[in-house]
Every structure is written in structure tokens, then in C-alpha cells.
Design a protein around this motif. Structure first.
Motif, PDB file in Angstrom:
ATOM      1  N   MET A 255       7.313  -6.838  -4.089  1.00 59.46           N
ATOM      2  CA  MET A 255       6.338  -6.417  -3.086  1.00 59.46           C
ATOM      3  C   MET A 255       5.533  -7.575  -2.508  1.00 59.46           C
ATOM      4  N   GLN A 256       5.335  -8.640  -3.262  1.00 58.75           N
ATOM      5  CA  GLN A 256       4.568  -9.774  -2.734  1.00 58.75           C
ATOM      6  C   GLN A 256       5.299 -10.483  -1.595  1.00 58.75           C
ATOM      7  N   ALA A 257       6.621 -10.336  -1.571  1.00 60.34           N
ATOM      8  CA  ALA A 257       7.400 -10.968  -0.501  1.00 60.34           C
ATOM      9  C   ALA A 257       7.320 -10.175   0.808  1.00 60.34           C
ATOM     10  N   ARG A 258       6.760  -8.971   0.760  1.00 59.01           N
ATOM     11  CA  ARG A 258       6.653  -8.132   1.947  1.00 59.01           C
ATOM     12  C   ARG A 258       5.289  -8.315   2.601  1.00 59.01           C
ATOM     13  N   SER A 259       5.228  -7.963   3.877  1.00 57.21           N
ATOM     14  CA  SER A 259       3.964  -8.035   4.606  1.00 57.21           C
ATOM     15  C   SER A 259       3.059  -6.881   4.167  1.00 57.21           C
ATOM     16  N   TYR A 260       1.788  -6.958   4.584  1.00 53.05           N
ATOM     17  CA  TYR A 260       0.834  -5.915   4.221  1.00 53.05           C
ATOM     18  C   TYR A 260       1.315  -4.554   4.708  1.00 53.05           C
ATOM     19  N   LEU A 261       1.800  -4.504   5.923  1.00 50.63           N
ATOM     20  CA  LEU A 261       2.223  -3.233   6.513  1.00 50.63           C
ATOM     21  C   LEU A 261       3.423  -2.663   5.769  1.00 50.63           C
ATOM     22  N   GLU A 262       4.388  -3.506   5.448  1.00 52.16           N
ATOM     23  CA  GLU A 262       5.572  -3.044   4.722  1.00 52.16           C
ATOM     24  C   GLU A 262       5.225  -2.626   3.294  1.00 52.16           C
ATOM     25  N   ALA A 263       4.394  -3.446   2.626  1.00 58.83           N
ATOM     26  CA  ALA A 263       4.054  -3.166   1.231  1.00 58.83           C
ATOM     27  C   ALA A 263       3.185  -1.920   1.102  1.00 58.83           C
ATOM     28  N   SER A 264       2.350  -1.626   2.121  1.00 62.36           N
ATOM     29  CA  SER A 264       1.430  -0.486   2.043  1.00 62.36           C
ATOM     30  C   SER A 264       2.149   0.854   1.975  1.00 62.36           C
ATOM     31  N   ALA A 265       3.434   0.872   2.295  1.00 61.02           N
ATOM     32  CA  ALA A 265       4.205   2.110   2.197  1.00 61.02           C
ATOM     33  C   ALA A 265       4.602   2.411   0.754  1.00 61.02           C
ATOM     34  N   PHE A 266       4.463   1.395  -0.128  1.00 58.24           N
ATOM     35  CA  PHE A 266       4.892   1.555  -1.523  1.00 58.24           C
ATOM     36  C   PHE A 266       3.781   1.313  -2.543  1.00 58.24           C
ATOM     37  N   ILE A 267       2.835   0.430  -2.202  1.00 55.26           N
ATOM     38  CA  ILE A 267       1.781   0.071  -3.160  1.00 55.26           C
ATOM     39  C   ILE A 267       0.410   0.062  -2.478  1.00 55.26           C
ATOM     40  N   HIS A 268      -0.630   0.006  -3.294  1.00 61.00           N
ATOM     41  CA  HIS A 268      -1.988  -0.204  -2.781  1.00 61.00           C
ATOM     42  C   HIS A 268      -2.137  -1.697  -2.496  1.00 61.00           C
ATOM     43  N   THR A 269      -2.475  -2.038  -1.276  1.00 58.96           N
ATOM     44  CA  THR A 269      -2.570  -3.454  -0.904  1.00 58.96           C
ATOM     45  C   THR A 269      -3.998  -3.987  -0.971  1.00 58.96           C
ATOM     46  N   ASN A 270      -4.990  -3.108  -0.975  1.00 58.87           N
ATOM     47  CA  ASN A 270      -6.384  -3.546  -1.035  1.00 58.87           C
ATOM     48  C   ASN A 270      -6.746  -3.999  -2.446  1.00 58.87           C
TER      49      ASN A 270
END
Length: 284
Positions: free
Chosen positions: A208-223
Motif C-alpha cells: 500500500m505504501q507504493a500506491r498514491s493516497y487516492l489509490e490506497a484510500s480504497a483499501f486502507i485508512h490513509t490519515n
């Protein structure tokens, strides 16, 4: 301030006492309760400590919940021991130690709360430092790992400032030279969980760290958890105030009862000396 009662003109009976049984035994059972609680805390802390590997214990000693539990338990045990024995034996020295220790702890808590409010930016930096240190040692201590996972689940957050903070951990580090299978991942506690999902996918944070905020937010909490913790604090000030009052009230009750009992014991000592003097010289 109201004057304490003067000694009577003549000797009182040997069964008379200035010491109130109510104040004495309320203080005794009050301390006995916390004395038992302190022994349980020490036992749980020692048990948790013995379950850990020595290497893991040394890696994150400063934030080890087991060590914290043992230290708080031992201090509580010693202070309440003074209160228990002092009230039961009517020992002024032990009661003074108990009263002074409770007063110091109360003032330190008051000062910490005031400093945390006045220097909120410094407090935020300290919290950030603690969280980043915990992230670094995430895999080194099972208790710490469970605590972080619990916090990330409860606050629906990931990392300190953002989910990319997990790159500080050697296992989740996102550099190309990292041989770990968890490279560029985040813990499963960062993931968005479906309420109907019966089995938790512990690999849901992979890459997930390799993904952008927008992409990662579909799978994990980014905040990050720092902002979530600050927002929770601001929205639960009354709750925190109630907890602070709940911690301060027993301390204030203990201080008041101890000072009351000390004054009563001193009056009783004066009465005994007065009676002895009057019996020795009834015309004095």
C-alpha cells in the motif's frame, strides 16, 4: 480557620479518644483496596514481562506497557502500604509520608495537565515522537504491537501523520534494498474492514505504501493517528475532565482523611500527656 478543641480542665477516662474510628477505618479500607489493586498490577506486569524474549524487551524498554504497569504498581503499593499501616497503627510518620506522596502526585498531575494545555504544540511533538518510536519497534514487542493495532482500529487511522510513516519500520520500509516480504506494506489494522467479513485478511495492507493516497484510500485508512487523536481529544473534553476528576477525587479524599487523622492523633497524644501529668500531680 476554626480552632481545635482545647484540652479539658480535668482528666478524661482512659477509654476516651480524639481519634475518630470512622476516619481511621475509612482511610484503612480505602488504602487496602488500592493496595490489593497495586499487587494485581505488579503481578500482571511481571507475568507479561516474563512472557517476552529478552531481546524484544531490551529493544523497546521505554514504551513497554509491562514495565509501566510494574512501576505504577510498585509505587502504588508503597504509598498505600504507608496509608494502611499508618491508619491502623495510628502512626503519624507513615501517615505524613502517605499524605505528602499523594500531594506530590496530585500536584504533578495538575502541572502536567496545565503544561500540556499551555504547550499543546510541544505536547503534540512529544506524542508524534512516541508514535514514531512505537512504529520503529512495532515487530519487536507483542504488547506494543497489539496496542498500536488497537489504536489504529479504534481511531480508523494509519501511522503518525500518514500511512507512509510505516516506512520507518525496517520490515515495512519501502526501499528497493529491503528484502522483507512486508516491504512497502502497512499492518492489517490500517485496512478498511467489512462488517460482514468473517475472516480478517492480514495481508490486506500489502504494497500500500507504493500506491498514491487516492489509490490506497480504497483499501486502507490513509490519515495519520496524531490528527485523529487530537480531534478525539477536542470532542471528548468533558469525558477526559470526568476521568481526571475521577483520578483526583480519591487522592484528595486520601489527603484530607490523612491530615484529619494526623491532627486527631496529635490531640490524643496531648491528652495522654495531660492525663499522666494530672495523675502525677493532681494539684497542678
Amino acid at each position: 480557620m476554626a480552632k481545635r478543641a482545647a484540652l479539658p480542665a480535668g482528666p478524661l477516662g482512659d477509654d476516651f479518644s480524639f481519634v475518630s474510628p470512622v476516619a481511621k477505618y475509612v482511610l484503612f479500607f480505602f488504602n487496602l483496596l488500592f493496595w490489593v489493586i497495586s499487587m494485581v498490577m505488579v503481578a500482571v506486569g511481571v507475568y507479561a514481562r516474563l512472557l517476552k524474549h529478552a531481546e524484544a524487551a531490551m529493544a523497546c524498554l521505554a514504551v513497554d506497557p509491562a514495565i509501566l504497569l510494574i512501576v505504577v504498581g510498585v509505587l502504588t503499593f508503597l504509598i498505600t502500604f504507608c496509608g494502611c499501616v499508618g491508619s491502623l497503627r495510628e502512626n503519624i510518620c507513615l501517615l505524613q509520608v502517605f499524605s505528602v506522596c499523594l500531594t506530590i502526585i496530585f500536584l504533578l498531575q495538575l502541572a502536567a495537565g496545565a503544561l500540556g494545555f499551555v504547550f499543546s504544540d510541544k505536547a503534540r511533538e512529544k506524542v508524534s515522537e512516541i508514535i514514531n518510536g512505537a512504529i520503529v519497534h512495532y515487530r519487536d514487542d507483542l504488547d506494543l504491537q497489539n496496542l498500536i493495532d488497537f489504536g489504529q482500529k479504534e481511531f480508523s487511522c494509519c501511522g503518525g501523520v500518514s500511512y507512509k510513516d510505516w516506512s520507518q519500520n525496517m520490515y515495512f520500509n519501502c526501499t528497493a534494498t529491503n528484502p522483507s516480504r512486508e516491504r512497502c506494506s502497512v499492518p492489517f489494522s490500517c485496512c478498511l474492514h467489512d462488517a460482514d467479513q468473517a475472516v480478517i485478511n492480514t495481508m490486506c495492507g500489502h504494497g500500500m505504501q507504493a500506491r498514491s493516497y487516492l489509490e490506497a484510500s480504497a483499501f486502507i485508512h490513509t490519515n495519520g493517528c496524531i490528527d485523529k487523536l487530537v480531534n478525539w481529544t477536542h470532542s471528548n473534553l468533558f469525558l477526559l475532565g470526568g476521568v481526571a476528576l475521577g483520578l483526583a477525587l480519591p487522592q484528595l479524599v486520601g489527603i484530607v482523611l490523612a491530615r484529619l487523622l494526623i491532627n486527631q492523633i496529635r490531640d490524643q497524644i496531648k491528652l495522654q500527656l495531660y492525663n499522666q501529668q494530672h495523675r502525677a500531680d493532681p494539684w497542678s
